[in-house]
Design an enzyme around this catalytic site. Structure first.
Site, PDB file in Angstrom:
ATOM      1  N   HIS A  37      56.756  90.049  74.169  1.00  0.00           N
ATOM      2  CA  HIS A  37      55.810  90.371  75.247  1.00  0.00           C
ATOM      3  C   HIS A  37      56.387  91.442  76.173  1.00  0.00           C
ATOM      4  O   HIS A  37      55.676  92.355  76.579  1.00  0.00           O
ATOM      5  CB  HIS A  37      55.452  89.113  76.046  1.00  0.00           C
ATOM      6  CG  HIS A  37      54.295  88.360  75.468  1.00  0.00           C
ATOM      7  ND1 HIS A  37      54.411  87.582  74.348  1.00  0.00           N
ATOM      8  CD2 HIS A  37      52.986  88.277  75.839  1.00  0.00           C
ATOM      9  CE1 HIS A  37      53.224  87.045  74.051  1.00  0.00           C
ATOM     10  NE2 HIS A  37      52.344  87.455  74.953  1.00  0.00           N
ATOM     11  N   LYS A 101      50.245  76.709  73.011  1.00  0.00           N
ATOM     12  CA  LYS A 101      50.163  75.315  73.462  1.00  0.00           C
ATOM     13  C   LYS A 101      50.309  75.227  74.972  1.00  0.00           C
ATOM     14  O   LYS A 101      50.960  76.072  75.591  1.00  0.00           O
ATOM     15  CB  LYS A 101      51.225  74.454  72.767  1.00  0.00           C
ATOM     16  CG  LYS A 101      52.648  74.677  73.244  1.00  0.00           C
ATOM     17  CD  LYS A 101      53.536  73.503  72.865  1.00  0.00           C
ATOM     18  CE  LYS A 101      55.012  73.803  73.087  1.00  0.00           C
ATOM     19  NZ  LYS A 101      55.516  73.260  74.360  1.00  0.00           N
TER      20      LYS A 101
END
Lengths: 181, 289
Positions: A37, A101
């Site tokens: 990222h 999640k």
């Protein structure tokens, strides 16, 4: 509703998905955790096209046999760690589906709404059930630099699921307000 | 130590690691099955996938989770064991072998540069807690623990006047704030007393006690029961998607404290409470359970 969808999702697909829907997807995922990222946020050119795929928060356990990469286990990692980057990543790369999640925060929720994308959950730890749906590993990027968990792995999946849509384009979420993000 | 012995013991340690990574202890599986019966809807779907994953791991002998964790070892070594001098080296070699053979995800990175040396080793990795006893047997327990849950662990140095009530509130608040991040339903190891470092260690050690077994001190057992009830009322549920089961169990371990402080250590463990035990005898033979 239960959906079986091909990737990448069309904007029609994305808009019809609501929190609580169950989803099975077929197509390509790219894995990205913290370091990927960071790189994606800064990069000007990247060697793959995120628009064609799903962003999967995962650091898989891989094994190389006879020059071919095999997935051993590939469950999701905690999505909250990517919260500070995600709004920009959605905007910059046109990602329409994120799988992870435990949900994400306000910034991502707003970006999903603004740019038309959804977030779906798969149970953490269920790495073998996820790995069983991987039919091919066409590529890996930044492996030497970032190491196995942090590299970007391209995973071709067939009927990956059941995923639960837990954040949708309407700003709805199944999670309580996130305090650790 | 003969080279033959060394190879045999390393094999045993690799077997121990493989058992921990691929077979969840039966007490944890039973608790997850009970939770599955209680839940409905999305919460039930989460537990169904989790149970399917556990069965698959045991069958194909692959790690339950891709996060094969960092390794904590709890070792009670007999003073007469001929392996006192060698054990740390043998464990190190076994982890290196297991990383390739099982395989394990290489997880240890340099704390400053982030560099991964792909062997799950490094400064203080594995982390070993030593204890000593009579005789010549060595009891080795391994706890590979993932960091989705470890990141949610917390320490509080409370005022003694906050007392048990303050400690209980801190534990509940920690689990509420953690939401789905630690992969609930979780198992909570709590340390009460000691000091800032030892209280966290107590909490981690508490995770070794099987699910469903209460503390032998009735007063502490009662605190555990109260916490289980309070935590399951939070509604966080399996994977944070809502439900009745937020924790499978709470285990408290205590140590005497300084009168001026009340340390509380909360060690959060994901549903995959992986642990396995091995006994190594003086003749080099071993059993893994």
């Amino acid at each position: 509703m239960i959906y079986h969808l091909d990737l990448p999702l069309s904007s029609k697909d994305v808009k019809q998905l609501k929190v609580g829907d169950v989803l099975y997807v077929t197509g390509k995922l790219f894995t990205a955790r913290d370091k990927a990222h960071q790189k994606l946020a800064k990069a000007k050119n990247i060697p793959f096209n995120p628009k064609e795929m799903v962003l999967y928060h995962s650091g898989p356990l891989m094994k190389k046999t006879k020059n071919r990469w095999q997935v051993i286990s590939a469950g999701p990692t905690t999505s909250g760690r990517m919260e500070k980057f995600e709004g920009n990543i959605i905007k910059k790369y046109g990602v329409t589906l994120i799988i992870g999640k435990a949900g994400m925060g306000e910034k991502t929720k707003n970006a999903l709404k603004k740019y038309g994308a959804v977030y779906a959950s798969f149970p953490g730890g269920a790495g073998l059930v996820a790995a069983q749906t991987v039919i091919n590993v066409p590529a890996v990027y930044w492996l030497e630099e970032l190491g196995m968990p942090e590299a970007v792995w391209i995973l071709e999946v067939k009927e990956f699921g059941p995923l639960v849509v837990s954040m949708d384009t309407r700003g709805n979420t199944l999670y309580s307000p996130k305090e650790y993000i | 130590m003969k080279p033959m012995d060394e190879q045999h013991i390393i094999q045993g340690l690799v077997f121990l690691l493989k058992k921990a990574q691929t077979e969840l202890p039966s007490d944890v599986v039973t608790a997850l099955k009970q939770a599955y019966k209680k839940e409905t809807g999305i919460a039930k779907i989460q537990l169904e996938i989790i149970l399917k994953n556990i069965t698959l791991a045991k069958k194909i002998k692959h790690p339950i989770c891709q996060d094969t964790g960092m390794h904590s070892f709890f070792i009670t070594i007999g003073y007469e064991s001929p392996y006192i001098k060698h054990l740390k080296k043998l464990i190190t070699k076994a982890i290196k072998t297991a990383t390739k053979e099982i395989p394990l995800r290489p997880n240890t990175v340099d704390p400053i540069t982030g560099k991964n040396h792909n062997d799950n080793l490094g400064g203080q990795a594995p982390f070993i807690v030593w204890d000593f006893t009579g005789g010549s047997d060595v009891e080795i327990t391994v706890l590979p623990k993932g960091n989705g849950s470890e990141n949610m662990s917390a320490l509080a140095m409370l005022n003694p006047s906050d007392g048990i009530t303050g400690a209980m509130d801190f534990i509940v608040e920690t689990i509420r704030k953690a939401g789905g991040n630690p992969c609930p339903p979780t198992i909570i190891g709590v340390g009460l007393g000691g000091a800032a470092d030892s209280v966290m260690n107590l909490g981690k050690h508490a995770l070794l006690r099987p699910v469903g077994i209460r503390n032998s001190n009735p007063k502490i057992a009662s605190l555990e029961k109260q916490l289980i009830t309070r935590l399951n009322k939070l509604g966080v549920g399996p994977m944070g998607l809502g439900g009745k089961t937020t924790v499978l169990d709470v285990h408290i371990k205590t140590a005497y404290r300084h009168p001026a402080s009340f340390p509380v250590g909360v060690v959060v463990q994901c549903w995959a409470n992986r642990r396995a035990q091995m006994v190594l005898h003086a003749d080099g033979s071993w059993e893994v359970k």
